[in-house]
Design a protein around this motif. Sequence first.
Motif, PDB file in Angstrom:
ATOM      1  N   MET A 178       0.849  -1.176   0.000  1.00 51.19           N
ATOM      2  CA  MET A 178       0.000   0.000   0.000  1.00 51.19           C
ATOM      3  C   MET A 178       0.893   1.238   0.000  1.00 51.19           C
ATOM      4  O   MET A 178       1.811   1.351   0.807  1.00 51.19           O
ATOM      5  CB  MET A 178      -0.895  -0.027   1.244  1.00 51.19           C
ATOM      6  N   GLU A 179       0.606   2.149  -0.888  1.00 51.59           N
ATOM      7  CA  GLU A 179       1.336   3.421  -0.934  1.00 51.59           C
ATOM      8  C   GLU A 179       0.563   4.453  -0.125  1.00 51.59           C
ATOM      9  O   GLU A 179      -0.640   4.649  -0.312  1.00 51.59           O
ATOM     10  CB  GLU A 179       1.491   3.908  -2.372  1.00 51.59           C
ATOM     11  N   VAL A 180       1.267   5.094   0.796  1.00 53.71           N
ATOM     12  CA  VAL A 180       0.668   6.119   1.645  1.00 53.71           C
ATOM     13  C   VAL A 180       1.310   7.458   1.308  1.00 53.71           C
ATOM     14  O   VAL A 180       2.537   7.572   1.259  1.00 53.71           O
ATOM     15  CB  VAL A 180       0.874   5.797   3.137  1.00 53.71           C
ATOM     16  N   THR A 181       0.484   8.449   1.046  1.00 46.68           N
ATOM     17  CA  THR A 181       0.978   9.792   0.807  1.00 46.68           C
ATOM     18  C   THR A 181       0.456  10.707   1.907  1.00 46.68           C
ATOM     19  O   THR A 181      -0.617  10.469   2.466  1.00 46.68           O
ATOM     20  CB  THR A 181       0.534  10.329  -0.569  1.00 46.68           C
ATOM     21  N   ILE A 182       1.237  11.739   2.191  1.00 44.18           N
ATOM     22  CA  ILE A 182       0.804  12.751   3.153  1.00 44.18           C
ATOM     23  C   ILE A 182       0.549  14.019   2.350  1.00 44.18           C
ATOM     24  O   ILE A 182       1.392  14.453   1.566  1.00 44.18           O
ATOM     25  CB  ILE A 182       1.880  13.039   4.223  1.00 44.18           C
ATOM     26  N   ARG A 183      -0.616  14.585   2.540  1.00 42.81           N
ATOM     27  CA  ARG A 183      -0.978  15.806   1.825  1.00 42.81           C
ATOM     28  C   ARG A 183      -1.812  16.687   2.734  1.00 42.81           C
ATOM     29  O   ARG A 183      -2.281  16.249   3.789  1.00 42.81           O
ATOM     30  CB  ARG A 183      -1.768  15.478   0.559  1.00 42.81           C
ATOM     31  N   GLU A 184      -1.978  17.935   2.323  1.00 42.47           N
ATOM     32  CA  GLU A 184      -2.851  18.823   3.078  1.00 42.47           C
ATOM     33  C   GLU A 184      -4.277  18.283   2.982  1.00 42.47           C
ATOM     34  O   GLU A 184      -4.711  17.824   1.919  1.00 42.47           O
ATOM     35  CB  GLU A 184      -2.770  20.247   2.525  1.00 42.47           C
ATOM     36  N   TYR A 185      -4.976  18.330   4.086  1.00 41.74           N
ATOM     37  CA  TYR A 185      -6.351  17.822   4.101  1.00 41.74           C
ATOM     38  C   TYR A 185      -7.242  18.709   3.232  1.00 41.74           C
ATOM     39  O   TYR A 185      -6.908  19.853   2.922  1.00 41.74           O
ATOM     40  CB  TYR A 185      -6.885  17.768   5.538  1.00 41.74           C
ATOM     41  N   SER A 186      -8.381  18.159   2.844  1.00 38.96           N
ATOM     42  CA  SER A 186      -9.394  18.959   2.160  1.00 38.96           C
ATOM     43  C   SER A 186     -10.726  18.728   2.867  1.00 38.96           C
ATOM     44  O   SER A 186     -10.858  17.810   3.682  1.00 38.96           O
ATOM     45  CB  SER A 186      -9.490  18.582   0.680  1.00 38.96           C
ATOM     46  N   GLU A 187     -11.689  19.543   2.547  1.00 42.98           N
ATOM     47  CA  GLU A 187     -12.988  19.455   3.208  1.00 42.98           C
ATOM     48  C   GLU A 187     -13.630  18.072   3.038  1.00 42.98           C
ATOM     49  O   GLU A 187     -14.306  17.581   3.933  1.00 42.98           O
ATOM     50  CB  GLU A 187     -13.918  20.552   2.679  1.00 42.98           C
ATOM     51  N   LYS A 188     -13.364  17.429   1.909  1.00 45.78           N
ATOM     52  CA  LYS A 188     -13.950  16.105   1.674  1.00 45.78           C
ATOM     53  C   LYS A 188     -13.390  15.037   2.619  1.00 45.78           C
ATOM     54  O   LYS A 188     -13.969  13.966   2.773  1.00 45.78           O
ATOM     55  CB  LYS A 188     -13.780  15.688   0.214  1.00 45.78           C
ATOM     56  N   ASP A 189     -12.270  15.347   3.267  1.00 48.87           N
ATOM     57  CA  ASP A 189     -11.649  14.403   4.203  1.00 48.87           C
ATOM     58  C   ASP A 189     -12.227  14.488   5.610  1.00 48.87           C
ATOM     59  O   ASP A 189     -11.947  13.620   6.446  1.00 48.87           O
ATOM     60  CB  ASP A 189     -10.140  14.680   4.322  1.00 48.87           C
ATOM     61  N   LEU A 190     -12.991  15.526   5.893  1.00 48.35           N
ATOM     62  CA  LEU A 190     -13.383  15.822   7.276  1.00 48.35           C
ATOM     63  C   LEU A 190     -14.076  14.670   7.999  1.00 48.35           C
ATOM     64  O   LEU A 190     -13.756  14.389   9.154  1.00 48.35           O
ATOM     65  CB  LEU A 190     -14.251  17.079   7.333  1.00 48.35           C
ATOM     66  N   GLU A 191     -15.012  14.007   7.350  1.00 49.69           N
ATOM     67  CA  GLU A 191     -15.745  12.944   8.054  1.00 49.69           C
ATOM     68  C   GLU A 191     -14.814  11.824   8.500  1.00 49.69           C
ATOM     69  O   GLU A 191     -14.916  11.340   9.629  1.00 49.69           O
ATOM     70  CB  GLU A 191     -16.891  12.418   7.186  1.00 49.69           C
ATOM     71  N   GLN A 192     -13.899  11.409   7.623  1.00 52.59           N
ATOM     72  CA  GLN A 192     -12.946  10.361   7.995  1.00 52.59           C
ATOM     73  C   GLN A 192     -11.981  10.859   9.081  1.00 52.59           C
ATOM     74  O   GLN A 192     -11.639  10.122  10.002  1.00 52.59           O
ATOM     75  CB  GLN A 192     -12.135   9.895   6.784  1.00 52.59           C
ATOM     76  N   MET A 193     -11.570  12.114   8.974  1.00 51.88           N
ATOM     77  CA  MET A 193     -10.645  12.677   9.961  1.00 51.88           C
ATOM     78  C   MET A 193     -11.291  12.759  11.339  1.00 51.88           C
ATOM     79  O   MET A 193     -10.646  12.460  12.350  1.00 51.88           O
ATOM     80  CB  MET A 193     -10.168  14.060   9.504  1.00 51.88           C
ATOM     81  N   ILE A 194     -12.558  13.150  11.376  1.00 54.80           N
ATOM     82  CA  ILE A 194     -13.279  13.242  12.648  1.00 54.80           C
ATOM     83  C   ILE A 194     -13.346  11.877  13.319  1.00 54.80           C
ATOM     84  O   ILE A 194     -13.163  11.762  14.535  1.00 54.80           O
ATOM     85  CB  ILE A 194     -14.704  13.798  12.430  1.00 54.80           C
ATOM     86  N   GLU A 195     -13.615  10.835  12.546  1.00 52.70           N
ATOM     87  CA  GLU A 195     -13.670   9.488  13.117  1.00 52.70           C
ATOM     88  C   GLU A 195     -12.358   9.124  13.794  1.00 52.70           C
ATOM     89  O   GLU A 195     -12.340   8.587  14.901  1.00 52.70           O
ATOM     90  CB  GLU A 195     -13.995   8.457  12.033  1.00 52.70           C
ATOM     91  N   ILE A 196     -11.251   9.420  13.122  1.00 45.83           N
ATOM     92  CA  ILE A 196      -9.926   9.085  13.666  1.00 45.83           C
ATOM     93  C   ILE A 196      -9.639   9.932  14.905  1.00 45.83           C
ATOM     94  O   ILE A 196      -9.216   9.417  15.940  1.00 45.83           O
ATOM     95  CB  ILE A 196      -8.839   9.282  12.589  1.00 45.83           C
TER      96      ILE A 196
END
Length: 169
Positions: free
Chosen positions: A1-19
């Motif tokens: 699995m390739e993992v990248t780190i990037r600046e978050y975007s609004e579409k990421d919020l729901e997954q980020m909140i869970e974490i």
Amino acid sequence: MEVTIREYSEKDLEQMIEIWNEVIDSGIAFPQTERLTLHEAAVFFAEQSFTGAAVNADTQEILGLYTLHPNNVGRCGHLSNASYAVKSAARGLHIGEKLVLHSIKKSKELGFKILQFNAVVKTNYSAIKLYEKLGFVRLGTIPGGFLMKNGKYEDIILFYHELNLEQKI
């Protein structure tokens, strides 16, 4: 699995909140006691100097995140601080290490001179091992500085990492 780190975007919020809320709910690492709502998370993550997301490049699943901001103001504004959260199902995949390394690079880019952690809970062994592996210096211990979810007080450790070694402060 390739993992990248990037600046978050609004579409990421729901997954980020869970974490983020998963770490809050555990009651063993973050000082916050209240879960973030979608609105609160949108404001909180946007007001950081940088919020990064660790993303599975194939599925676009958010595996972890970090927030980066000044640790203080004015004459101490060159000190940065970060918080990291990794999805429990992704732990052991070196996501935390990728997040910390990215935050070191981003801190330098933003002009910070030191990355400081104010409250690493003494029982967060994997974080402590990682920080020491990456060259963070242990400043000391504050006895009983963290109230665990179970009501027990645990020691916290302070760490720092100089970001521009050739330019001593």
